[in-house]
Design a protein around this motif. Structure first.
Motif, mmCIF file in Angstrom:
data_model
loop_
_atom_site.group_PDB
_atom_site.id
_atom_site.type_symbol
_atom_site.label_atom_id
_atom_site.label_comp_id
_atom_site.label_asym_id
_atom_site.label_seq_id
_atom_site.Cartn_x
_atom_site.Cartn_y
_atom_site.Cartn_z
ATOM 1 N N ASP A 90 0.820 -1.221 0.000
ATOM 2 C CA ASP A 90 0.000 0.000 0.000
ATOM 3 C C ASP A 90 0.852 1.269 0.000
ATOM 4 O OD1 ASP A 90 0.921 0.278 2.612
ATOM 5 O OD2 ASP A 90 -1.061 0.141 3.536
ATOM 6 N N ALA A 91 2.172 1.131 -0.223
ATOM 7 C CA ALA A 91 3.127 2.237 -0.333
ATOM 8 C C ALA A 91 3.470 2.881 1.001
ATOM 9 C CB ALA A 91 2.642 3.300 -1.335
ATOM 10 N N SER A 92 3.149 2.209 2.100
ATOM 11 C CA SER A 92 3.428 2.775 3.420
ATOM 12 C C SER A 92 4.651 2.120 4.058
ATOM 13 C CB SER A 92 2.224 2.607 4.345
ATOM 14 O OG SER A 92 2.042 1.241 4.669
ATOM 15 N N VAL A 93 5.200 2.851 5.040
ATOM 16 C CA VAL A 93 6.241 2.346 5.923
ATOM 17 C C VAL A 93 5.661 2.427 7.330
ATOM 18 C CG1 VAL A 93 8.514 2.828 6.911
ATOM 19 C CG2 VAL A 93 8.165 3.035 4.446
ATOM 20 N N ARG A 94 5.799 1.332 8.085
ATOM 21 C CA ARG A 94 5.294 1.312 9.457
ATOM 22 C C ARG A 94 6.406 0.904 10.412
ATOM 23 N NH1 ARG A 94 1.009 -0.489 6.413
ATOM 24 N NH2 ARG A 94 -0.932 0.631 6.746
ATOM 25 N N VAL A 95 6.339 1.440 11.619
ATOM 26 C CA VAL A 95 7.252 1.046 12.694
ATOM 27 C C VAL A 95 6.411 0.361 13.747
ATOM 28 C CG1 VAL A 95 8.909 1.824 14.422
ATOM 29 C CG2 VAL A 95 8.781 2.993 12.209
ATOM 30 N N TRP A 96 6.880 -0.805 14.190
ATOM 31 C CA TRP A 96 6.149 -1.647 15.129
ATOM 32 C C TRP A 96 6.963 -1.821 16.401
ATOM 33 C CZ3 TRP A 96 1.733 -4.188 12.944
ATOM 34 C CH2 TRP A 96 1.619 -4.080 11.556
ATOM 35 N N ASP A 97 6.283 -1.913 17.528
ATOM 36 C CA ASP A 97 6.923 -2.316 18.771
ATOM 37 C C ASP A 97 7.151 -3.823 18.662
ATOM 38 O OD1 ASP A 97 6.778 -3.608 21.531
ATOM 39 O OD2 ASP A 97 6.976 -1.487 22.053
ATOM 40 N N ALA A 98 8.395 -4.257 18.798
ATOM 41 C CA ALA A 98 8.739 -5.658 18.579
ATOM 42 C C ALA A 98 8.141 -6.585 19.631
ATOM 43 C CB ALA A 98 10.254 -5.827 18.533
ATOM 44 N N PHE A 99 7.794 -6.075 20.798
ATOM 45 C CA PHE A 99 7.256 -6.927 21.862
ATOM 46 C C PHE A 99 5.736 -6.955 21.884
ATOM 47 C CE2 PHE A 99 11.539 -5.819 23.126
ATOM 48 C CZ PHE A 99 12.053 -7.088 23.342
ATOM 49 N N SER A 100 5.119 -5.794 21.732
ATOM 50 C CA SER A 100 3.657 -5.744 21.809
ATOM 51 C C SER A 100 2.991 -5.933 20.446
ATOM 52 C CB SER A 100 3.210 -4.397 22.394
ATOM 53 O OG SER A 100 3.436 -3.351 21.456
ATOM 54 N N GLY A 101 3.734 -5.671 19.369
ATOM 55 C CA GLY A 101 3.153 -5.748 18.033
ATOM 56 C C GLY A 101 2.359 -4.520 17.644
ATOM 57 N N GLU A 102 2.337 -3.514 18.522
ATOM 58 C CA GLU A 102 1.605 -2.277 18.223
ATOM 59 C C GLU A 102 2.333 -1.456 17.165
ATOM 60 O OE1 GLU A 102 0.199 0.238 21.417
ATOM 61 O OE2 GLU A 102 0.406 -1.471 22.785
ATOM 62 N N ILE A 103 1.560 -0.768 16.331
ATOM 63 C CA ILE A 103 2.136 0.152 15.351
ATOM 64 C C ILE A 103 2.462 1.455 16.070
ATOM 65 C CG2 ILE A 103 1.719 1.497 13.265
ATOM 66 C CD1 ILE A 103 -0.117 -0.817 12.343
ATOM 67 N N ILE A 104 3.713 1.890 15.962
ATOM 68 C CA ILE A 104 4.182 3.114 16.618
ATOM 69 C C ILE A 104 4.083 4.309 15.676
ATOM 70 C CG2 ILE A 104 6.199 4.231 17.667
ATOM 71 C CD1 ILE A 104 7.204 1.388 18.358
ATOM 72 N N ALA A 105 4.368 4.082 14.399
ATOM 73 C CA ALA A 105 4.364 5.169 13.416
ATOM 74 C C ALA A 105 4.007 4.603 12.050
ATOM 75 C CB ALA A 105 5.732 5.841 13.356
ATOM 76 N N THR A 106 3.345 5.425 11.250
ATOM 77 C CA THR A 106 3.010 5.073 9.869
ATOM 78 C C THR A 106 3.313 6.270 8.990
ATOM 79 O OG1 THR A 106 1.230 3.597 10.595
ATOM 80 C CG2 THR A 106 1.187 4.319 8.298
ATOM 81 N N VAL A 107 3.973 6.009 7.869
ATOM 82 C CA VAL A 107 4.287 7.057 6.896
ATOM 83 C C VAL A 107 3.778 6.597 5.533
ATOM 84 C CG1 VAL A 107 6.145 8.322 5.744
ATOM 85 C CG2 VAL A 107 6.368 7.741 8.150
ATOM 86 N N ARG A 108 3.001 7.434 4.892
ATOM 87 C CA ARG A 108 2.606 7.176 3.500
ATOM 88 C C ARG A 108 3.826 7.549 2.673
ATOM 89 N NH1 ARG A 108 -0.543 4.377 0.002
ATOM 90 N NH2 ARG A 108 -0.860 5.610 -1.854
ATOM 91 N N ALA A 109 4.650 6.571 2.352
ATOM 92 C CA ALA A 109 6.015 6.814 1.920
ATOM 93 C C ALA A 109 6.188 7.064 0.422
ATOM 94 C CB ALA A 109 6.896 5.635 2.342
ATOM 95 N N HIS A 110 5.500 6.326 -0.398
ATOM 96 C CA HIS A 110 5.733 6.373 -1.844
ATOM 97 C C HIS A 110 4.414 6.367 -2.594
ATOM 98 C CE1 HIS A 110 10.141 5.620 -1.773
ATOM 99 N NE2 HIS A 110 9.856 5.027 -0.629
ATOM 100 N N LEU A 111 4.497 6.500 -3.908
ATOM 101 C CA LEU A 111 3.322 6.438 -4.762
ATOM 102 C C LEU A 111 2.978 5.000 -5.136
ATOM 103 C CD1 LEU A 111 4.129 9.429 -7.137
ATOM 104 C CD2 LEU A 111 2.567 9.400 -5.178
ATOM 105 N N LEU A 112 3.994 4.136 -5.125
ATOM 106 C CA LEU A 112 3.830 2.729 -5.479
ATOM 107 C C LEU A 112 4.380 1.868 -4.336
ATOM 108 C CD1 LEU A 112 4.909 2.960 -9.233
ATOM 109 C CD2 LEU A 112 2.589 2.664 -8.346
ATOM 110 N N PRO A 113 4.209 0.551 -4.381
ATOM 111 C CA PRO A 113 4.619 -0.314 -3.267
ATOM 112 C C PRO A 113 6.065 -0.115 -2.798
ATOM 113 C CG PRO A 113 3.323 -1.571 -4.817
ATOM 114 C CD PRO A 113 3.556 -0.225 -5.450
ATOM 115 N N VAL A 114 6.240 -0.239 -1.483
ATOM 116 C CA VAL A 114 7.556 -0.177 -0.852
ATOM 117 C C VAL A 114 8.141 -1.586 -0.900
ATOM 118 C CG1 VAL A 114 8.825 0.275 1.271
ATOM 119 C CG2 VAL A 114 6.899 1.746 0.626
ATOM 120 N N LEU A 115 9.322 -1.709 -1.510
ATOM 121 C CA LEU A 115 9.929 -3.016 -1.717
ATOM 122 C C LEU A 115 11.112 -3.301 -0.797
ATOM 123 C CD1 LEU A 115 9.798 -3.027 -5.624
ATOM 124 C CD2 LEU A 115 8.134 -3.993 -3.999
ATOM 125 N N ALA A 116 11.656 -2.267 -0.162
ATOM 126 C CA ALA A 116 12.786 -2.462 0.764
ATOM 127 C C ALA A 116 12.779 -1.343 1.793
ATOM 128 C CB ALA A 116 14.105 -2.480 -0.001
#
Length: 138
Positions: free
Chosen positions: A20-46
């Motif tokens: 969906d072209a987003s980048v997300r940051v997750w808490d590694a222990f709880s699995g909660e999303i900490i931050a979301t960025v609509r990063a690109h116009l097309l899918p994020v591959l790396a």
């Protein structure tokens, strides 16, 4: 769907790139999303965190400064992010095909004349166009 994931240098967070072209940051222990960025116009591959410095707060907890990240996309660009603010810090263009993968390297160089240490960060990218490029992030 998620296309790529990477741990932060302290193992406390995970960064993901998605179709969906987003980048997300997750808490590694709880699995909660900490931050979301609509990063690109097309899918994020790396994706990857740019390692920072860690510090201890007043309780002795270690807080990682890995709040800069890099993302690469099918839109042929590489972007540097401040994940705390969601701000795009820099955009890199040069591939003529989608950017499929990336690797981050850091080392210390020394200023000519003064000998002062300089922390350098580079990202290598691989593309559908069959090229590999190296980007100086500093």
């Amino acid at each position: 769907p998620i296309t790529r994931v990477r741990f932060s240098s302290d193992g406390l967070r995970i960064i993901s790139g998605s179709l969906d072209a987003s980048v997300r940051v997750w808490d590694a222990f709880s699995g909660e999303i900490i931050a979301t960025v609509r990063a690109h116009l097309l899918p994020v591959l790396a994706v990857g965190f740019i390692p920072g410095h860690s510090a201890q707060d007043e309780r002795g907890a270690v807080n990682s400064a890995d709040w800069r990240a890099i993302s690469a996309s099918r839109d042929k660009t590489l972007k540097l992010w401040d994940l705390q603010s969601g701000q795009e810090l820099r955009r890199y263009k040069g591939h003529i095909g989608r950017v499929l993968c990336l690797a981050i390297a850091q080392w210390t160089e020394y200023e000519e004349g003064t000998g002062d240490p300089i922390q350098k960060t580079y990202v290598a990218t691989g593309s559908w166009d069959r090229s590999c490029k190296i980007w100086d992030l500093d």
